[in-house]
Design a protein around this motif. Structure first.
Motif, short mmCIF file in Angstrom:
data_model
loop_
_atom_site.label_atom_id
_atom_site.label_comp_id
_atom_site.label_asym_id
_atom_site.label_seq_id
_atom_site.Cartn_x
_atom_site.Cartn_y
_atom_site.Cartn_z
N GLU A 212 23.58 -11.31 -29.59
CA GLU A 212 22.96 -12.56 -30.59
C GLU A 212 21.53 -12.68 -30.35
N GLU A 213 20.75 -13.25 -31.30
CA GLU A 213 19.34 -13.20 -31.21
C GLU A 213 18.96 -14.15 -29.90
N GLY A 214 19.85 -15.30 -29.60
CA GLY A 214 19.51 -16.21 -28.71
C GLY A 214 19.79 -15.32 -27.29
N GLN A 215 20.61 -14.43 -26.99
CA GLN A 215 21.07 -13.85 -25.85
C GLN A 215 19.93 -12.80 -25.61
N VAL A 216 19.44 -12.16 -26.69
CA VAL A 216 18.36 -11.06 -26.59
C VAL A 216 17.03 -11.92 -25.97
N ARG A 217 16.89 -13.11 -26.57
CA ARG A 217 15.47 -13.87 -26.04
C ARG A 217 15.80 -14.10 -24.73
N MET B 253 17.73 -12.98 -22.41
CA MET B 253 17.69 -11.80 -21.48
C MET B 253 16.25 -11.30 -21.03
N PHE B 254 15.27 -11.48 -22.19
CA PHE B 254 14.09 -10.81 -22.20
C PHE B 254 13.44 -12.06 -21.27
N ASP B 255 13.64 -13.09 -21.46
CA ASP B 255 12.90 -14.30 -20.68
C ASP B 255 13.27 -13.92 -19.08
N ASP C 266 5.85 -12.44 -30.30
CA ASP C 266 7.31 -12.08 -29.63
C ASP C 266 8.10 -13.41 -29.62
N PHE C 267 9.32 -13.29 -29.60
CA PHE C 267 10.01 -14.41 -29.71
C PHE C 267 10.42 -14.98 -27.96
N SER C 268 10.00 -14.27 -27.07
CA SER C 268 10.24 -14.55 -25.76
C SER C 268 8.98 -15.11 -25.07
N PRO C 269 9.04 -16.55 -24.69
CA PRO C 269 8.00 -17.15 -24.12
C PRO C 269 7.42 -16.62 -22.61
N GLU C 270 8.51 -16.12 -22.05
CA GLU C 270 8.20 -15.58 -20.80
C GLU C 270 7.38 -14.24 -20.82
N MET C 271 7.89 -13.59 -21.68
CA MET C 271 7.37 -12.07 -21.72
C MET C 271 5.95 -12.17 -22.32
N LEU C 272 5.79 -13.13 -23.43
CA LEU C 272 4.20 -13.70 -23.89
C LEU C 272 3.48 -14.22 -22.75
N GLN D 72 4.18 -16.90 -30.45
CA GLN D 72 5.34 -16.90 -30.52
C GLN D 72 5.99 -17.02 -31.86
N ALA D 73 6.83 -15.70 -32.41
CA ALA D 73 7.34 -15.62 -33.64
C ALA D 73 8.74 -14.65 -33.63
N ASN D 74 9.70 -14.98 -34.65
CA ASN D 74 10.70 -14.19 -34.79
C ASN D 74 10.32 -12.89 -35.79
N ALA D 75 10.67 -11.57 -35.30
CA ALA D 75 10.03 -10.46 -36.28
C ALA D 75 10.96 -10.81 -37.32
N LEU D 76 12.08 -11.14 -37.56
CA LEU D 76 12.88 -11.39 -38.82
C LEU D 76 12.27 -12.42 -39.94
N VAL E 225 5.37 -1.49 -33.67
CA VAL E 225 6.79 -2.07 -32.85
C VAL E 225 7.06 -1.12 -31.63
N GLY E 226 6.91 -1.50 -30.50
CA GLY E 226 7.33 -0.54 -29.19
C GLY E 226 8.30 -0.89 -28.62
N PHE E 227 9.60 -0.25 -28.79
CA PHE E 227 10.83 -0.41 -27.99
C PHE E 227 11.32 -1.87 -28.36
N GLY E 228 11.12 -2.18 -29.49
CA GLY E 228 11.42 -3.61 -30.10
C GLY E 228 12.52 -3.62 -31.04
N ALA E 229 12.44 -2.54 -32.16
CA ALA E 229 13.31 -2.59 -33.20
C ALA E 229 14.66 -2.24 -32.99
N ARG E 230 14.93 -1.50 -31.97
CA ARG E 230 16.45 -1.45 -31.24
C ARG E 230 17.01 -2.85 -31.08
N ASN E 231 16.29 -4.11 -30.88
CA ASN E 231 16.74 -5.40 -30.60
C ASN E 231 16.80 -6.32 -31.78
N PHE E 232 16.39 -5.69 -32.98
CA PHE E 232 16.46 -6.70 -34.03
C PHE E 232 17.81 -6.75 -34.54
C1 LIG Z 1 12.09 -3.90 -24.63
S1 LIG Z 1 10.70 -5.14 -24.91
C2 LIG Z 1 9.40 -4.23 -25.55
C3 LIG Z 1 8.16 -4.91 -25.32
C4 LIG Z 1 6.87 -4.22 -25.62
N1 LIG Z 1 6.79 -3.82 -27.10
C5 LIG Z 1 6.87 -2.59 -25.03
O1 LIG Z 1 6.33 -1.52 -25.34
O2 LIG Z 1 6.85 -2.81 -23.68
C6 LIG Z 1 11.31 -5.68 -26.51
C7 LIG Z 1 10.71 -6.99 -26.85
O3 LIG Z 1 11.23 -7.14 -28.17
C8 LIG Z 1 11.35 -8.82 -28.16
N2 LIG Z 1 12.34 -9.17 -29.30
C9 LIG Z 1 13.49 -8.57 -29.54
N3 LIG Z 1 14.01 -9.06 -30.65
C10 LIG Z 1 13.05 -10.04 -31.28
C11 LIG Z 1 12.79 -10.53 -32.64
N4 LIG Z 1 13.79 -10.74 -33.40
N5 LIG Z 1 11.74 -11.44 -32.80
C12 LIG Z 1 10.63 -11.04 -31.87
N6 LIG Z 1 10.77 -10.41 -30.78
C13 LIG Z 1 11.77 -9.82 -30.45
C14 LIG Z 1 11.81 -9.09 -26.95
O4 LIG Z 1 11.80 -10.56 -26.70
C15 LIG Z 1 11.16 -8.32 -25.84
O5 LIG Z 1 9.97 -8.88 -25.42
#
Ligand SMILES: C[S@@+](CC[C@H](N)C(=O)[O-])C[C@H]1O[C@@H](n2cnc3c(N)ncnc32)[C@H](O)[C@@H]1O
Length: 230
Positions: free
Chosen positions: A9-14, A16-18, A80-86, A100-104, A118-125
């Motif tokens: 779930e979105e909350g769990q993804v956020r 986890m990245f935090d 990004d939606f994770s404050p700690e990553m940002l 801070q923003a949700n990609a969706l 988007v780098g290594f992020g789309a997989r998490n949407f």
């Molecule tokens: C694997 S990291 C990739 C980070 C960076 N783009 C890179 O290339 O290293 C995935 C990132 O996607 C963010 N993320 C996942 N789903 C998201 C969503 N729906 N909205 C915003 N950020 C999201 C996570 O918080 C995380 O920071």
């Protein structure tokens, strides 16, 4: 609750990245032998942007792709939606715009940017087509959307190495770091992510045309690019 392997779930993804933000960059360098910088640089090449271009880097995480875009003279927003990553991204490049923003549900107007990455992020949407549709919406017609992602190689020897690496080595790294969930989620999220042709088709449905993709690193990394339809 986890719905299926590789889906959180979105909350769990956020959350986890935090949790993993503090060692995300180190893990990236270890797991890719430092090659991730080269892949990000190729992603920026594909975006066909330069000085003065306005670019949005979605799911920017600790900001390396956004920082590479800025190095090429672009005006960048990293979201990004994770404050700690940002927070990590801000620490590396305080002069850039980090939001801070949700990609969706991106808080930007239609056609505001010349390109989006988007780098290594789309997989998490949780809804891939919606996330890609949002990227297409905020980019002007003719502007590019670039997706950099891990993909599953289909041919040996890389397919064999990949299975051993992801199914056995990465989970051990997870146990060592105390982040078992994050590092078992990683391989399963890659496995359920669409292959290159399916991802291109999803990007087309999400509003892009002239789709093409490059496979690199022996077929483990896919770089997709499309132009936003007018
Ligand atoms: C694997 S990291 C990739 C980070 C960076 N783009 C890179 O290339 O290293 C995935 C990132 O996607 C963010 N993320 C996942 N789903 C998201 C969503 N729906 N909205 C915003 N950020 C999201 C996570 O918080 C995380 O920071």
């Amino acid at each position: 609750m986890t719905a299926a392997p590789g889906v959180l779930e979105e909350g769990q993804v956020r959350a986890m990245f935090d949790r993993i933000a503090g060692f995300y960059d180190l893990m990236n360098s270890v797991m890719t032998a430092g090659l991730h910088h080269k892949w990000r640089s190729r992603a920026v090449d594909l975006a066909a942007v330069g000085p003065g271009s306005r670019v949005l880097d979605v799911a920017t995480g600790t900001g390396d792709l956004a920082i590479e875009l800025a190095r090429r003279g672009c005006e960048v927003v990293g979201s990004d939606f994770s404050p700690e990553m940002l927070e990590r991204a801000r620490g590396k490049a305080p002069e850039l715009r980090w939001e801070q923003a949700n990609a969706l549900a991106l808080p930007y107007g239609d056609d505001e940017f010349d390109a989006a990455t988007v780098g290594f992020g789309a997989r998490n949407f949780s809804d891939l087509e919606r996330g890609l549709g949002e990227m297409a919406r905020v980019v002007r017609p003719g502007g590019r959307v670039v997706v950099l992602e891990i993909t599953t190689p289909t041919r040996p020897p890389l397919s064999t190495f990949y299975r051993v690496w992801f199914d056995h080595v990465v989970p051990v790294i997870g146990r060592l770091t105390g982040e078992e969930q994050a590092y078992s989620y990683l391989p399963s999220s890659v496995k359920r992510f669409p292959g290159p042709a399916d991802l291109a088709a999803t990007m087309e449905r999400a509003g892009m045309e002239r789709l093409r993709w490059i496979l690199t690193a022996g077929g483990i990394i896919a770089l997709h690019v499309g132009e936003v339809r007018g």
